[in-house]
Write a protein that holds these residues in place. Structure first.
Motif, PDB file in Angstrom:
ATOM      1  N   PHE B 169       0.884  -1.511  -0.209  1.00 51.03           N
ATOM      2  CA  PHE B 169       0.161   0.199  -0.051  1.00 51.03           C
ATOM      3  C   PHE B 169       0.950   1.122  -0.072  1.00 51.03           C
ATOM      4  N   ASP B 170       1.097   1.920  -1.281  1.00 53.33           N
ATOM      5  CA  ASP B 170       1.153   2.905  -1.447  1.00 53.33           C
ATOM      6  C   ASP B 170       0.418   4.515  -0.646  1.00 53.33           C
ATOM      7  N   GLU B 171       0.345   5.100   0.601  1.00 55.79           N
ATOM      8  CA  GLU B 171      -0.387   6.315   0.591  1.00 55.79           C
ATOM      9  C   GLU B 171      -1.325   5.408   0.108  1.00 55.79           C
ATOM     10  N   SER B 172      -2.311   4.665   0.833  1.00 54.50           N
ATOM     11  CA  SER B 172      -3.525   4.603  -0.269  1.00 54.50           C
ATOM     12  C   SER B 172      -4.606   5.591   0.055  1.00 54.50           C
ATOM     13  N   THR B 173      -4.306   6.365   1.412  1.00 51.34           N
ATOM     14  CA  THR B 173      -5.533   6.831   2.141  1.00 51.34           C
ATOM     15  C   THR B 173      -5.404   9.107   1.649  1.00 51.34           C
ATOM     16  N   SER B 174      -3.838   9.022   0.750  1.00 47.71           N
ATOM     17  CA  SER B 174      -3.407  10.466   0.869  1.00 47.71           C
ATOM     18  C   SER B 174      -4.171  11.529   0.074  1.00 47.71           C
ATOM     19  N   ALA B 175      -5.069  10.551  -0.957  1.00 49.68           N
ATOM     20  CA  ALA B 175      -5.831  11.294  -1.858  1.00 49.68           C
ATOM     21  C   ALA B 175      -7.036  11.192  -1.238  1.00 49.68           C
ATOM     22  N   LEU B 176      -7.496  11.268  -0.299  1.00 54.89           N
ATOM     23  CA  LEU B 176      -8.647  10.857   0.110  1.00 54.89           C
ATOM     24  C   LEU B 176      -9.240  12.109   0.249  1.00 54.89           C
ATOM     25  N   ASP B 177     -10.446  12.462   0.583  1.00 56.13           N
ATOM     26  CA  ASP B 177     -11.152  13.324   1.451  1.00 56.13           C
ATOM     27  C   ASP B 177     -11.372  12.599   2.959  1.00 56.13           C
ATOM     28  N   PRO B 178     -10.659  13.727   3.951  1.00 57.72           N
ATOM     29  CA  PRO B 178     -10.732  13.082   5.263  1.00 57.72           C
ATOM     30  C   PRO B 178     -11.549  12.707   6.063  1.00 57.72           C
ATOM     31  N   GLU B 179     -13.179  12.982   5.558  1.00 52.67           N
ATOM     32  CA  GLU B 179     -14.003  12.188   6.017  1.00 52.67           C
ATOM     33  C   GLU B 179     -14.215  10.480   5.356  1.00 52.67           C
ATOM     34  N   LEU B 180     -13.291  10.543   4.341  1.00 53.22           N
ATOM     35  CA  LEU B 180     -14.095   9.433   3.275  1.00 53.22           C
ATOM     36  C   LEU B 180     -12.121   7.701   4.006  1.00 53.22           C
ATOM     37  N   VAL B 181     -11.585   9.014   4.652  1.00 56.20           N
ATOM     38  CA  VAL B 181     -10.444   7.586   5.189  1.00 56.20           C
ATOM     39  C   VAL B 181     -11.189   6.276   5.703  1.00 56.20           C
ATOM     40  N   GLY B 182     -11.727   6.658   6.468  1.00 49.41           N
ATOM     41  CA  GLY B 182     -11.960   5.697   7.814  1.00 49.41           C
ATOM     42  C   GLY B 182     -11.848   4.390   7.198  1.00 49.41           C
ATOM     43  N   GLU B 183     -12.970   4.490   5.989  1.00 47.02           N
ATOM     44  CA  GLU B 183     -13.993   3.036   5.378  1.00 47.02           C
ATOM     45  C   GLU B 183     -12.624   2.651   4.480  1.00 47.02           C
ATOM     46  N   VAL B 184     -11.818   3.184   4.084  1.00 50.38           N
ATOM     47  CA  VAL B 184     -10.676   2.117   3.262  1.00 50.38           C
ATOM     48  C   VAL B 184     -10.008   1.758   4.399  1.00 50.38           C
ATOM     49  N   LEU B 185      -9.610   2.575   5.632  1.00 51.81           N
ATOM     50  CA  LEU B 185      -8.706   2.249   7.263  1.00 51.81           C
ATOM     51  C   LEU B 185      -9.090   0.742   7.830  1.00 51.81           C
ATOM     52  N   ARG B 186     -10.721   0.564   7.649  1.00 55.34           N
ATOM     53  CA  ARG B 186     -10.967  -0.573   7.795  1.00 55.34           C
ATOM     54  C   ARG B 186     -10.912  -1.808   7.051  1.00 55.34           C
ATOM     55  N   VAL B 187     -11.058  -1.326   5.710  1.00 55.61           N
ATOM     56  CA  VAL B 187     -10.411  -2.248   4.931  1.00 55.61           C
ATOM     57  C   VAL B 187      -9.197  -3.062   5.485  1.00 55.61           C
ATOM     58  N   ILE B 188      -8.541  -2.130   5.392  1.00 58.08           N
ATOM     59  CA  ILE B 188      -7.322  -2.921   5.461  1.00 58.08           C
ATOM     60  C   ILE B 188      -6.681  -3.293   7.060  1.00 58.08           C
ATOM     61  N   ARG B 189      -7.408  -2.643   8.069  1.00 56.78           N
ATOM     62  CA  ARG B 189      -7.187  -3.232   9.426  1.00 56.78           C
ATOM     63  C   ARG B 189      -7.920  -4.318   9.077  1.00 56.78           C
ATOM     64  N   GLY B 190      -8.664  -4.783   8.668  1.00 59.39           N
ATOM     65  CA  GLY B 190      -9.302  -6.513   8.491  1.00 59.39           C
ATOM     66  C   GLY B 190      -8.569  -7.367   8.147  1.00 59.39           C
ATOM     67  N   LEU B 191      -8.041  -6.861   6.305  1.00 54.83           N
ATOM     68  CA  LEU B 191      -7.115  -7.473   5.510  1.00 54.83           C
ATOM     69  C   LEU B 191      -5.597  -8.189   7.174  1.00 54.83           C
ATOM     70  N   ALA B 192      -5.830  -7.137   7.366  1.00 56.44           N
ATOM     71  CA  ALA B 192      -4.769  -7.412   8.679  1.00 56.44           C
ATOM     72  C   ALA B 192      -4.768  -8.747   9.895  1.00 56.44           C
ATOM     73  N   GLU B 193      -6.153  -8.100  10.363  1.00 59.18           N
ATOM     74  CA  GLU B 193      -6.757  -9.345  10.681  1.00 59.18           C
ATOM     75  C   GLU B 193      -6.767 -10.872  10.594  1.00 59.18           C
ATOM     76  N   ASP B 194      -7.230 -10.543   9.344  1.00 53.57           N
ATOM     77  CA  ASP B 194      -7.048 -12.180   8.311  1.00 53.57           C
ATOM     78  C   ASP B 194      -5.802 -12.541   8.178  1.00 53.57           C
ATOM     79  N   GLY B 195      -4.447 -11.969   8.387  1.00 55.17           N
ATOM     80  CA  GLY B 195      -3.322 -12.284   8.787  1.00 55.17           C
ATOM     81  C   GLY B 195      -2.743 -11.963   6.812  1.00 55.17           C
ATOM     82  N   MET B 196      -2.709 -11.432   6.558  1.00 51.06           N
ATOM     83  CA  MET B 196      -2.718 -10.805   5.064  1.00 51.06           C
ATOM     84  C   MET B 196      -1.229 -10.284   5.575  1.00 51.06           C
ATOM     85  N   THR B 197       0.256 -10.932   4.834  1.00 52.94           N
ATOM     86  CA  THR B 197       1.344 -10.188   4.735  1.00 52.94           C
ATOM     87  C   THR B 197       1.119  -8.753   3.874  1.00 52.94           C
TER      88      THR B 197
END
Ligand SMILES: Nc1ncnc2c1ncn2[C@@H]1O[C@H](COP(=O)(O)OP(=O)(O)OP(=O)(O)O)[C@@H](O)[C@H]1O
Ligand SMILES: [Mg+2]
Lengths: 231, 250
Positions: B169-197
């Motif tokens: 992930f290369d700054e995958s949220t920095s082109a987003l409006d602040p109110e849209l950052v959360g939904e993307v981070l949530r998805v990434i966090r979910g992946l992390a919890e699933d054990g993705m490298t």
């Protein structure tokens, strides 16, 4: 002087509309050839091969620097002579000719292909580099990315310009009268000469082209609106 | 000991006369989450792009799951690189969804073209992954009909559908409006919890701290620190890292 529009129309128009079929077929085939040539030139020029690029630039300069009419005459009269001349060294008594229709397709196809290559080239370069990178990152080869991701988008961008070229091409088929392919123009000329209905004859010829080009232009605009909707 | 998914050895990258990466060694193990931090221009993006060979290194080697990208003896180098890239999912700052395809089409495209799946199989996998990022109901929308946050989630689904060994992930949220950052981070966090490298470059310090197993701090083309987030944020060993943390004042 009286205008005999009705008479001229009933005598001349049917054969002209009949001729329009040949002309339309000529335009479509030439356009298809132009699409292929234009695409190949565009890809050749962005391939990064300097020598190929130089060669293609020279080709483009020649085509853009000479009138279409001269090119048509050249393809019809000169090219077969040249080919015959060269081949006759190997095959005695070889002689070839192009029919006017074939010469028209080739001449118009090459000329329009060269102009259209610039449209393809700029529309390919206009696609954001990120599209290519995203494709590569997914495992596309350069070639696959070009074919599956870049081309479909650049075609959409170039569509309006291509549509205009198709209409121009249809009109430029009239120049083929100079290489004896004169369904519309030559028929009109001889009818006008026989009947002295000059005003009527040429007006009808113009109308025939108009009737063909207006719907075509309309069709192109509809198509354009559809495919560019999401780009 | 879990296996190494990424092995980078003595990686150098030069643009013209400028050396941007000056000898990077980095190993990422299976299901590890590595966050790369560092000042602008330190070479974070370049490093990430070398991991999937979007940039070819000037020197050094990159291995994915034990396979080297480059091998002098190999005949069809381009084909091999393309194949190895399918094991590395990448999510860009600017989403880079294919404009001429729907959300579903974006996720299906590489499955059909690269993996050679049938349309039916590809559709199934695509829908599964769109569901995962919560966008199944937007499957028929074109990118221009999606918000930035939704586009980025589709981009994540597109990368995931290839079943990669690791996600970048290369700054995958920095082109987003602040109110849209959360939904993307949530998805990434979910992946992390699933054990993705994962290897992430981000400016979201809090997120980095939460999600990272290791923080890799880069400066001027070299790795200056490589430590767990608790150590890095509370007790950085270099002056440069201290300054960086103060500046970012998360
Ligand atoms: N294609 C390129 N050609 C020339 N120089 C480049 C190229 N790509 C990157 N650079 C240079 O390499 C250096 C590192 O760039 P890079 O994008 O990796 O930094 P970064 O750490 O990701 O910075 P940022 O936080 O601003 O994204 C910069 O000085 C940049 O100007
Ligand atoms: Mg960067």
């Amino acid at each position: 002087m009286t205008i005999h529009f009705g008479r001229a129309f009933s005598e001349l128009a049917p054969s002209l509309f009949d001729a329009l079929k040949t002309v339309t077929l000529l335009a479509i085939l030439a356009f298809a050839l132009a699409l292929m040539i234009g695409m190949l030139i565009a890809v050749g020029r962005i391939s990064g091969n300097k020598i190929l690029d130089r060669f293609l630039i020279v080709l483009l300069e020649i085509i853009r620097g000479t009138p279409l009419l001269v090119q048509l005459l050249y393809v019809y009269y000169v090219v077969p002579e040249l080919i015959s001349f060269v081949v006759s060294f190997f095959v005695p008594d070889f002689h070839m000719n192009f029919g006017a229709f074939e010469a028209g397709v080739i001449g118009l196809g090459i000329n329009y292909g060269c102009y259209m290559s610039e449209i393809f080239r700029s529309s390919i370069l206009a696609i954001d580099k990120g599209q290519n990178e995203a494709a590569l990152a997914l495992g596309y080869t350069k070639h696959q990315a070009l074919r599956k991701i870049i081309f479909p988008q650049s075609i959409r961008i170039s569509l309006p310009a291509l549509g205009n070229y198709l209409v121009m091409l249809l009109k430029d088929t009239s120049l083929c009268a100079f290489i004896t392919l004169g369904e519309i123009i030559l028929t009109t000329q001889s009818y006008a000469a026989q009947t002295f209905l000059t005003i009527e004859s040429y007006t009808i010829a113009a109308l025939v082209y108009l009737v063909a080009c207006i719907p075509l232009g309309y069709l192109v605009r509809v198509l354009e609106r559809r495919v560019t909707k999401y780009v | 000991m879990s296996k190494s998914i990424i092995e980078i050895q003595d990686l150098h990258k030069q643009f013209g006369n400028v050396e941007v990466l000056k000898g990077i060694d980095l190993v990422v193990k299976e299901s590890e989450k590595v966050v790369i931090l560092g000042p602008s221009g330190s070479g974070k993006s370049t490093l990430l792009r070398c991991i999937n060979y979007l940039e070819y290194p000037t020197q050094g080697s990159v291995k994915i799951n034990g396979n080297a990208f480059e091998d002098k003896n190999r005949k069809n180098q381009e084909k091999h690189i393309a194949l190895l890239r399918t094991e590395v999912g990448m999510v860009f700052q600017k989403f880079n969804l294919f404009h001429h395809l729907t959300a579903l089409g974006n996720v299906m495209a590489a499955l059909v073209t690269i993996k050679g799946l049938s349309k039916v199989e590809a559709k199934q996998i695509a829908e599964f992954n769109l569901e995962k990022v919560g966008l199944l109901e937007k499957a028929k929308n074109y990118p221009s009909q999606l918000s930035g946050g939704q586009q980025q989630r589709v981009a994540i689904a597109r990368a995931l559908a290839m079943d990669p060994k690791v996600m970048l992930f290369d700054e995958s949220t920095s082109a987003l409006d602040p109110e849209l950052v959360g939904e993307v981070l949530r998805v990434i966090r979910g992946l992390a919890e699933d054990g993705m490298t994962m290897v992430l470059v981000t400016h979201e310090m809090k997120f980095a701290k939460d999600v990272a197993d290791r923080i890799v701090f880069m400066d001027n083309g070299v790795i200056v620190e490589d430590s767990p987030p608790e150590v890095f944020f509370n007790n950085p060993s270099t002056e440069r890292a201290k300054q960086f943390i103060m500046q970012e004042d998360y």
